[in-house]
Design an enzyme around this catalytic site. Structure first.
Site, mmCIF file in Angstrom:
data_model
loop_
_atom_site.group_PDB
_atom_site.id
_atom_site.type_symbol
_atom_site.label_atom_id
_atom_site.label_comp_id
_atom_site.label_asym_id
_atom_site.label_seq_id
_atom_site.Cartn_x
_atom_site.Cartn_y
_atom_site.Cartn_z
ATOM 1 N N ASP A 126 0.861 -1.171 0.000
ATOM 2 C CA ASP A 126 0.000 0.000 0.000
ATOM 3 C C ASP A 126 0.905 1.231 0.000
ATOM 4 O OD1 ASP A 126 -2.418 1.509 0.272
ATOM 5 O OD2 ASP A 126 -1.967 1.729 2.404
ATOM 6 N N ASP A 151 -0.024 5.153 1.144
ATOM 7 C CA ASP A 151 -0.155 6.070 2.273
ATOM 8 C C ASP A 151 -0.211 5.298 3.590
ATOM 9 O OD1 ASP A 151 -0.288 8.137 0.398
ATOM 10 O OD2 ASP A 151 -2.466 7.981 0.252
ATOM 11 N N GLY A 161 -9.793 12.467 5.714
ATOM 12 C CA GLY A 161 -10.407 13.558 4.973
ATOM 13 C C GLY A 161 -9.422 14.447 4.243
ATOM 14 N N HIS A 170 -11.489 5.607 -8.004
ATOM 15 C CA HIS A 170 -12.936 5.631 -7.822
ATOM 16 C C HIS A 170 -13.339 5.728 -6.353
ATOM 17 C CE1 HIS A 170 -12.088 3.139 -11.507
ATOM 18 N NE2 HIS A 170 -12.807 4.132 -12.007
ATOM 19 N N LYS A 184 -9.511 -1.550 -3.575
ATOM 20 C CA LYS A 184 -9.262 -2.578 -2.567
ATOM 21 C C LYS A 184 -10.360 -2.532 -1.501
ATOM 22 C CE LYS A 184 -5.281 -0.794 -1.695
ATOM 23 N NZ LYS A 184 -4.016 -0.453 -1.012
#
Length: 200
Positions: free
Chosen positions: A19, A21, A31, A105, A114
């Site tokens: 992954d 981040d 956010g 998306h 994922k």
């Protein structure tokens, strides 16, 4: 190290999925999104960990959900620019990523967010020798661990910053095959098992 399942890291390992981040760079608060290289803060030890994988001949692939694109916070081109800068920075320190794949998306609009398998399928299309059985998924969220588990990969959960963990962290710990505080420690275990025949 915490072992949470009977499955362990495979001895025959060809591909490490990461992954982004929270694994390669410091995750921003919920956010907020990394929209440019200036907001990308690499975590300590990341280039060294990736270089160790590179030097052992392992393929390293980044798979990342980037829902901020779908929310209009930034563009796919912005993500490509960040990845180009990241690759240049890694190469300056003797490391590299073999490929980047990301989902632009929001939920329920694709097969690539994922834990759905689309990013893995994209990687297999470019690298046909990839198999789930010879791959490991390393991530810091429940969706990362579910992604790997559903495909039949071994999974490693990274604890990261407790204040920035997403909901589902307890479930992720239980589902993952192994848990570590950092990428550096996860890579240590992964490479030790791959090279030491005495380990169970």
């Amino acid at each position: 190290m915490v072992t949470s399942a009977n499955r362990v890291l495979p001895r025959t390992l060809n591909t490490v999925f990461l992954d982004r981040d929270g694994v390669l760079n410091r995750k921003l608060p919920e956010g907020r999104y990394v929209t440019s290289w200036s907001e990308f803060e690499p975590l300590p030890g990341v280039p060294q960990a990736i270089a160790r994988l590179n030097n052992r001949g392992l393929r390293v692939i980044v798979v990342s959900n980037q829902r901020g694109i779908g929310l209009g916070k930034y563009t796919s081109q912005d993500v490509h620019k960040v990845h180009t800068e990241l690759q240049s920075w890694l190469q300056s320190q003797g490391a590299h990523i073999d490929a980047f794949y990301f989902c632009p998306h929001v939920k329920n609009r694709c097969n690539c967010r994922k834990p759905l398998p689309g990013l893995f399928l994209q990687a297999c299309a470019e690298f046909p020798d990839i198999t789930a059985e010879t791959s490991v998924m390393i991530g810091d969220s429940l969706s990362d661990i579910q992604f790997g588990n559903r495909l039949g990969m071994r999974t490693v959960f990274l604890e990261g910053d407790a204040q920035l963990q997403k909901p589902g962290v307890d479930s992720a710990r239980l589902l993952a095959d192994l848990c570590f505080p950092t990428l550096h420690e996860a890579i240590d275990a992964l490479l030790e098992r791959r090279t030491n025949p005495r380990l169970p």
